[in-house]
Design an enzyme around this catalytic site. Structure first.
Site, short mmCIF file in Angstrom:
data_model
loop_
_atom_site.label_atom_id
_atom_site.label_comp_id
_atom_site.label_asym_id
_atom_site.label_seq_id
_atom_site.Cartn_x
_atom_site.Cartn_y
_atom_site.Cartn_z
N ASP A 1 -6.60 8.10 3.23
CA ASP A 1 -7.03 7.64 1.92
C ASP A 1 -8.23 8.78 1.42
OD1 ASP A 1 -7.19 6.90 -1.13
OD2 ASP A 1 -6.07 5.01 -0.12
N HIS B 1 -10.64 6.08 -4.92
CA HIS B 1 -8.95 5.43 -4.95
C HIS B 1 -9.95 4.87 -3.48
CE1 HIS B 1 -4.79 5.25 -2.93
NE2 HIS B 1 -4.63 5.26 -4.62
N SER C 1 -0.70 1.17 -4.27
CA SER C 1 -1.94 1.30 -3.67
C SER C 1 -2.62 0.38 -3.97
CB SER C 1 -2.68 3.00 -4.48
OG SER C 1 -1.75 4.00 -4.24
#
Length: 587
Positions: free
Chosen positions: A185, A242, A407
Site C-alpha cells: 500500500d 491510506h 480499501s
C-alpha cells in the site's frame, strides 16, 4: 467460486517439429532464445515507461521521452535474449473514496447497535474526503460533506451489521501461532501511538548500520521496504495516510486505553509495511508491486492486503500473484470515474478480478446493511462484503480519522483472515479462504451481487468445524493430496512477431508426469488410457510446449496428461483461421 484460470507463458526459443498430419509444429522452449511475449500497442505506454521481465525473474523499468523512444526501446529489448516479457509499467491507484456518502459510527464495523452517526460540529475525529489530502475536522466540513449529512435520514445504521468482533475475541483468547500480514500500500507511520508493538520488525536487521545484515538484498529494512522510492523509509509523511489507516484496522492495540481497537488482539499478528504506492494520488506501478509481493513472501508474510486497482489486465502482476503461496485480500474497486458501481463480471477490475484461487475480492458494505453506492460487485467475481464505509482508524501523527472505500473493507477481511490463521494451528491459507467464505452472514442486499451473498462474520469463522474442510489447496501452491495432484492442462493462443502459436502448459505439482500426448479430434481420458493412437510431446523446464499454427489452419486437438499415480487430465482445443477473429481461435 468457479473461475477461469489463465497462465501467461514466456517463450524463449522455437525448434519446430511435425504436429500430427496438419501444418503445425511443436516449438521446444529453451532458455536463451529470441522469442518473447511483447505488448506492442504504443497507446498502452502512456506513462512512457517500459517494463522488462527477464528470464531469471528480475525486473527493469526504462523511462522514455516520447513514443518513438518507446518504440526503439521495445525493439532493443526484443533483441535481448535474456528478456522474456515486455509490457507497459502500468499505473495503479488506491481504493479509498471521498466522504460525500452516508455517515457511519466510531468503529461500528466491530459492533453496530444501530446508533452510529457523524455530527458536523461535535464529531471527535476528522473525515478524509481524500485519503491523500488533509482531513476535515469538526465544523470544517465542506459543501459536499454537509450535503451528504442532509441525506443521513435516508441511511440509518442497522443494528447487527458488523463483523461480530466481540464474540470472536471471546473465543480467540491468545491465539495459537503468529502470522505476518503484508500491507502492500502506501507507507505506515510506525511511530503511531496505537501501532506500537503491532508492526513487523525484521529480526535479522540491525537498524542504522548501513549493512544488509540478513543478506536479503535490502539495507536496514527494519520496518519493511519502500518500493515506491526504493529506500528503507516506509513512512514519508501524510501521503501515507491510506496505508496507516489499513494497518490500524488490522492491528491497532486493543485495551491500551487510547485510540481504537484493531481486529486482531494480543499481538499474534504483525503488519509488514511494504510501500508500493505514493505521491499525491497514491499511485504505483507494476514493477513496485511485483517487487513488494516478492519481498513480503520472502520475509514470511502469509496474507497480503492489496487495496488498489486498475482496469488493465497486467500479465506480469498476474504471474507474480499466481506464483505466490500467500492469500491475497483485494479491494473490489470503487466504481467508475464518476463513482458509479461497476459489475466486475462484465467490466473486470484488477487484481481483484484475476482468476486465481489465492485471491479474495472484497466489496464495501455500509452500516445500513447495503452495498455502498460506489462499491463494485459481481456474482462471479466478488467473493463477499465487509464494512468499508466511514471506517475509523489510525492516521499519521498519532491521529485518527474516517475513510470510506473498498480499501477500508479489504483490511477488515485481511485482519479476519490473520485471526483465523492464528486460531487454528493446522490450517493453511486456502483453508482460511474456505472458512471465511463459508461462514458469511447472508444478506438480501448481497444476494446475486457477490459469490457468497453475505458479509464477513468473524465469530462464525472462529466457530467453524475444521474437520469439514475440503482439504483442497490453491492450484498454484499447497500440499499434495494423498494420491497426489491431478495434472492440469492450460492453453492459450498468442500472436508473437506476426505468427500464431498455441501454447500448452501442463502443471504437475508433484513432478511425476509419466505420459504426455495429443491426438487430432475430441477425445476422453478413457480413450487415451485404452491405447488411442496419439503423438507424444514434451514440455520445457517451464512446463510449456509451443506449437506454431499456419495462417489459415483449422483444427481440433485433445491433449492428455497422466502421472505415475494414474491421475489423468485432458484438454480439447479448437481453433480457426485468423480471419474469423479472436473468438474463432480457441475454446
Amino acid at each position: 467460486m468457479a473461475k477461469k484460470r489463465w497462465i501467461a507463458w514466456l517463450v524463449t526459443a522455437a525448434v519446430l517439429q511435425p504436429f500430427g498430419g496438419v501444418r503445425m509444429a511443436q516449438a521446444s522452449v529453451q532458455a536463451g532464445g529470441t522469442g518473447k511475449a511483447v505488448i506492442g500497442d504504443l497507446s498502452e505506454y502512456a506513462s512512457g515507461e517500459v517494463l522488462a521481465v527477464y528470464a531469471d525473474g528480475s525486473l527493469e523499468v526504462f523511462s522514455c521521452a516520447d513514443g518513438e523512444a518507446v518504440k526503439e526501446k521495445i525493439k532493443d529489448l526484443s533483441a535481448d535474449p535474456a528478456v522474456s516479457l515486455i509490457q507497459p509499467n502500468y499505473e495503479y491507484e488506491s481504493q479509498a473514496i471521498g466522504a460525500n456518502d452516508p455517515s457511519s459510527k466510531e468503529q461500528w464495523a466491530l459492533y453496530n447497535d444501530g446508533t452510529f452517526e457523524l455530527d458536523r460540529e461535535t464529531n471527535r475525529y476528522p473525515v478524509y474526503g481524500d485519503p491523500f489530502g488533509s482531513p476535515a475536522g469538526p465544523g470544517e466540513w465542506d459543501g459536499n460533506l454537509v450535503g451528504f449529512l442532509v441525506q443521513t435520514e435516508k441511511w440509518k445504521a442497522q443494528a447487527g451489521i458488523d463483523i461480530r468482533a466481540a464474540g470472536a475475541w471471546a473465543k480467540y483468547g491468545g491465539g495459537k501461532r503468529d502470522a505476518i500480514v503484508a500491507l502492500v500500500d502506501t507507507g505506515i507511520d510506525y511511530t503511531h501511538e496505537d501501532l506500537q508493538g503491532s508492526l513487523w520488525m525484521n529480526p535479522g536487521e540491525l537498524p542504522g548500520n548501513g549493512i544488509d545484515d540478513d543478506g536479503n538484498g535490502y539495507v536496514d529494512d527494519v520496518y519493511g521496504w519502500n518500493f515506491y522510492h526504493n529506500s528503507n523509509q516506509v513512512f514519508t509523511g501524510m501521503q501515507d495516510s491510506h496505508g496507516t489507516h489499513g494497518a490500524g484496522t488490522i492491528c491497532a492495540n486493543a485495551g491500551n486505553g487510547i485510540g481504537i481497537a484493531g481486529i486482531v488482539p494480543n499481538g499474534r499478528v504483525k503488519v509488514m509495511a511494504v510501500k508500493a504506492l505514493g505521491g499525491r494520488d497514491g499511485g504505483g506501478s507494476t514493477a513496485s508491486l511485483i517487487r513488494a509481493i516478492r519481498y513480503a513472501e520472502g520475509n514470511g508474510a502469509v496474507i497480503c492486503n492489496l487495496s488498489l486497482t486498475t482496469t488493465k489486465f497486467d500479465q506480469a502482476l498476474y504471474q507474480a500473484i499466481g506464483a505466490s503461496r500467500m492469500l491475497f485480500v483485494v479491494a473490489a474497486g470503487n466504481g467508475d470515474r464518476l463513482g458509479r458501481a461497476v459489475n466486475t463480471d462484465e467490466s473486470p477490475c484488477y487484481p481483484a478480478s484475476y482468476d486465481l484461487d489465492n485471491i479474495i475480492s472484497v466489496a464495501n458494505l455500509s452500516f445500513d446493511g447495503e452495498l455502498q453506492e460506489s462499491s463494485n460487485y459481481g456474482l462471479l467475481s466478488v467473493d463477499l462484503a465487509a464494512p468499508g464505509t466511514q471506517i475509523l482508524s489510525t492516521t499519521p501523527g498519532s491521529s485518527y480519522g474516517y475513510m470510506t472505500g473498498t480499501s477500508m473493507a479489504a483490511p477488515m477481511v485481511a485482519g479476519a483472515a490473520a485471526m483465523v490463521y492464528t486460531y487454528y494451528e493446522t490450517i493453511g491459507a486456502a483453508d482460511v479462504k474456505e472458512i471465511l467464505l463459508k461462514t458469511v452472514t447472508p444478506l438480501d442486499s448481497l444476494a446475486g451481487r457477490t459469490v457468497t451473498g453475505g458479509m464477513l462474520n468473524l465469530e462464525a469463522a472462529l466457530s467453524f468445524d475444521v474437520s469439514t474442510l475440503s482439504g483442497m489447496d490453491f492450484a498454484n501452491s499447497g500440499h499434495a493430496p494423498e494420491n497426489g495432484n491431478v495434472p492440469y492442462i492450460e492453453s492459450q493462443i498468442v500472436d508473437l512477431r506476426s505468427r500464431m502459436y498455441l501454447m500448452v502448459r501442463v502443471v504437475d505439482v508433484d513432478g511425476d508426469l509419466e505420459t504426455l500426448c495429443y491426438a487430432e479430434g475430441e477425445h476422453t481420458a478413457e480413450e487415451f488410457a485404452a491405447g488411442l493412437e496419439s503423438v507424444a510431446f514434451i514440455v520445457s523446464e517451464n512446463d510449456t510446449a509451443v506449437f506454431q499454427i499456419e495462417d489459415e489452419e483449422t483444427g481440433v486437438y485433445t491433449f492428455y496428461a497422466r502421472d505415475r499415480r494414474g491421475n489423468e487430465a485432458v484438454r480439447t482445443i479448437k481453433f480457426a483461421p485468423q480471419s474469423m477473429g479472436p473468438g474463432g481461435r480457441q475454446e
